[in-house]
Motif scaffolding. Structure first.
Motif, mmCIF file in Angstrom:
data_model
loop_
_atom_site.group_PDB
_atom_site.id
_atom_site.type_symbol
_atom_site.label_atom_id
_atom_site.label_comp_id
_atom_site.label_asym_id
_atom_site.label_seq_id
_atom_site.Cartn_x
_atom_site.Cartn_y
_atom_site.Cartn_z
ATOM 1 N N CYS A 169 0.828 -1.203 0.000
ATOM 2 C CA CYS A 169 0.000 0.000 0.000
ATOM 3 C C CYS A 169 0.867 1.259 0.000
ATOM 4 O O CYS A 169 0.541 2.254 -0.653
ATOM 5 N N TYR A 170 1.988 1.231 0.725
ATOM 6 C CA TYR A 170 2.912 2.360 0.702
ATOM 7 C C TYR A 170 3.361 2.665 -0.721
ATOM 8 O O TYR A 170 3.428 3.827 -1.149
ATOM 9 N N GLU A 171 3.680 1.606 -1.475
ATOM 10 C CA GLU A 171 4.228 1.794 -2.819
ATOM 11 C C GLU A 171 3.182 2.251 -3.820
ATOM 12 O O GLU A 171 3.433 3.146 -4.628
ATOM 13 N N VAL A 172 2.002 1.645 -3.770
ATOM 14 C CA VAL A 172 0.990 1.966 -4.769
ATOM 15 C C VAL A 172 0.398 3.362 -4.566
ATOM 16 O O VAL A 172 -0.173 3.951 -5.492
ATOM 17 N N THR A 173 0.554 3.918 -3.357
ATOM 18 C CA THR A 173 0.025 5.261 -3.071
ATOM 19 C C THR A 173 1.131 6.320 -3.039
ATOM 20 O O THR A 173 0.891 7.457 -2.622
ATOM 21 N N ARG A 174 2.308 5.982 -3.495
ATOM 22 C CA ARG A 174 3.463 6.886 -3.395
ATOM 23 C C ARG A 174 3.238 8.219 -4.103
ATOM 24 O O ARG A 174 3.783 9.248 -3.694
ATOM 25 N N ASP A 175 2.446 8.227 -5.174
ATOM 26 C CA ASP A 175 2.280 9.453 -5.971
ATOM 27 C C ASP A 175 0.916 10.118 -5.778
ATOM 28 O O ASP A 175 0.488 10.906 -6.626
ATOM 29 N N PHE A 230 -5.483 -8.715 1.918
ATOM 30 C CA PHE A 230 -4.791 -7.430 1.847
ATOM 31 C C PHE A 230 -5.562 -6.317 2.538
ATOM 32 O O PHE A 230 -4.995 -5.295 2.913
ATOM 33 N N LEU A 231 -6.863 -6.489 2.680
ATOM 34 C CA LEU A 231 -7.731 -5.378 3.061
ATOM 35 C C LEU A 231 -7.403 -4.806 4.433
ATOM 36 O O LEU A 231 -7.263 -3.585 4.582
ATOM 37 N N GLU A 232 -7.283 -5.649 5.440
ATOM 38 C CA GLU A 232 -7.064 -5.151 6.801
ATOM 39 C C GLU A 232 -5.769 -4.350 6.896
ATOM 40 O O GLU A 232 -5.735 -3.265 7.496
ATOM 41 N N GLY A 233 -4.693 -4.875 6.299
ATOM 42 C CA GLY A 233 -3.420 -4.175 6.348
ATOM 43 C C GLY A 233 -3.464 -2.831 5.651
ATOM 44 O O GLY A 233 -2.846 -1.861 6.105
ATOM 45 N N MET A 234 -4.202 -2.753 4.556
ATOM 46 C CA MET A 234 -4.295 -1.487 3.829
ATOM 47 C C MET A 234 -5.183 -0.483 4.557
ATOM 48 O O MET A 234 -4.923 0.721 4.531
ATOM 49 N N ILE A 269 0.047 -2.096 -12.814
ATOM 50 C CA ILE A 269 0.082 -3.257 -11.926
ATOM 51 C C ILE A 269 1.265 -3.128 -10.970
ATOM 52 O O ILE A 269 2.395 -2.875 -11.405
ATOM 53 N N TRP A 270 1.003 -3.307 -9.678
ATOM 54 C CA TRP A 270 2.059 -3.401 -8.666
ATOM 55 C C TRP A 270 2.080 -4.836 -8.160
ATOM 56 O O TRP A 270 1.029 -5.390 -7.808
ATOM 57 N N THR A 271 3.252 -5.469 -8.105
ATOM 58 C CA THR A 271 3.357 -6.844 -7.635
ATOM 59 C C THR A 271 4.673 -7.050 -6.896
ATOM 60 O O THR A 271 5.666 -6.359 -7.159
ATOM 61 N N ALA A 272 4.679 -8.010 -5.969
ATOM 62 C CA ALA A 272 5.899 -8.308 -5.226
ATOM 63 C C ALA A 272 6.863 -9.146 -6.058
ATOM 64 O O ALA A 272 8.074 -9.096 -5.834
ATOM 65 N N ALA A 273 6.338 -9.943 -7.005
ATOM 66 C CA ALA A 273 7.203 -10.782 -7.828
ATOM 67 C C ALA A 273 6.432 -11.274 -9.045
ATOM 68 O O ALA A 273 5.189 -11.280 -9.050
#
Length: 209
Positions: A41-47, A84-88, A179-183
């Motif tokens: 969530c930090y990364e996808v909301t960076r901008d 993912f929902l709770e963490g975001m 798309i944002w993905t870890a791998a």
């Protein structure tokens, strides 16, 4: 890869390795999954856009930045996306939540919708589609189709894992969606699961394997 951001933060990669371990308990899997959701969530909301506002500190009045525009929409694809929902929501507690109920037909691998609910003003909000396993791409495309039918104009996908096939499928139908993905894992098995992957996310998260 164009249109794709691989989140290579060391904490994300470390936690992903822990998730891949087949001996991880249901509790441990669920906790790690939520933690990775927060980090992504930090990364996808960076901008996200900011605006200046006046705030009075204990010592002075100053201009300081805050988020501008309407609150975001988090749109998990049930079941796995709920992980993912709770963490975001820890980071975005005022976000609206849309729910997209899809299941994959085991014979055709086609996504079948059974539930959909989203805010009426979704056209005015950025939508983060929470889709941990971008495998064939069929569910992602179906979710994006449905959200756009509901009026969504600004969408992003957040994944744990993706495949080249899934990415190609999404970009072929929705080239405007990043798309944002870890791998990125390279293979799909005959049942449409990502290999090496992490197994069936829903089963591992909810103890139904």
């Amino acid at each position: 890869m164009r249109g794709v951001t691989i989140v290579d933060h060391p904490l994300v990669q470390h936690k992903l390795t822990l998730l891949r371990d087949k001996s991880r308990s249901t509790k441990g899997f669920r906790e790690l999954f939520s933690e990775i959701g927060t980090l992504l969530c930090y990364e996808v909301t960076r901008d996200l856009p900011l605006e200046m506002t006046e705030v009075e500190t204990p010592f002075a009045t100053m201009q300081s930045p805050r988020l501008s525009g309407k609150k975001l929409v988090l749109a998990p694809i049930v079941r796995a996306g709920m992980g993912f929902l709770e963490g975001m929501l820890e980071l975005l507690p005022s976000a609206r939540v849309a729910h997209i109920g899809l299941y994959r037909d085991p014979r055709t691998l086609v996504a079948v919708e059974y539930f959909f609910k989203a805010p009426d003003d979704i056209a005015e909000r950025l939508v983060l589609v929470l889709h941990p396993m971008l495998a064939t791409g069929n569910s992602a495309v179906a979710a994006l189709d449905r959200l756009k039918e509901a009026g969504a104009k600004s969408l992003r996908i957040v994944c744990l894992l993706a495949t080249p096939q899934g990415i190609d499928k999404v970009q072929g139908h929705h080239p405007d969606v990043h798309i944002w993905t870890a791998a990125i894992d390279e293979e799909l098995d005959a049942s449409g699961y990502i290999v090496p992957g992490v197994g069936d996310v829903g089963d591992r998260m909810y103890g139904t394997k």
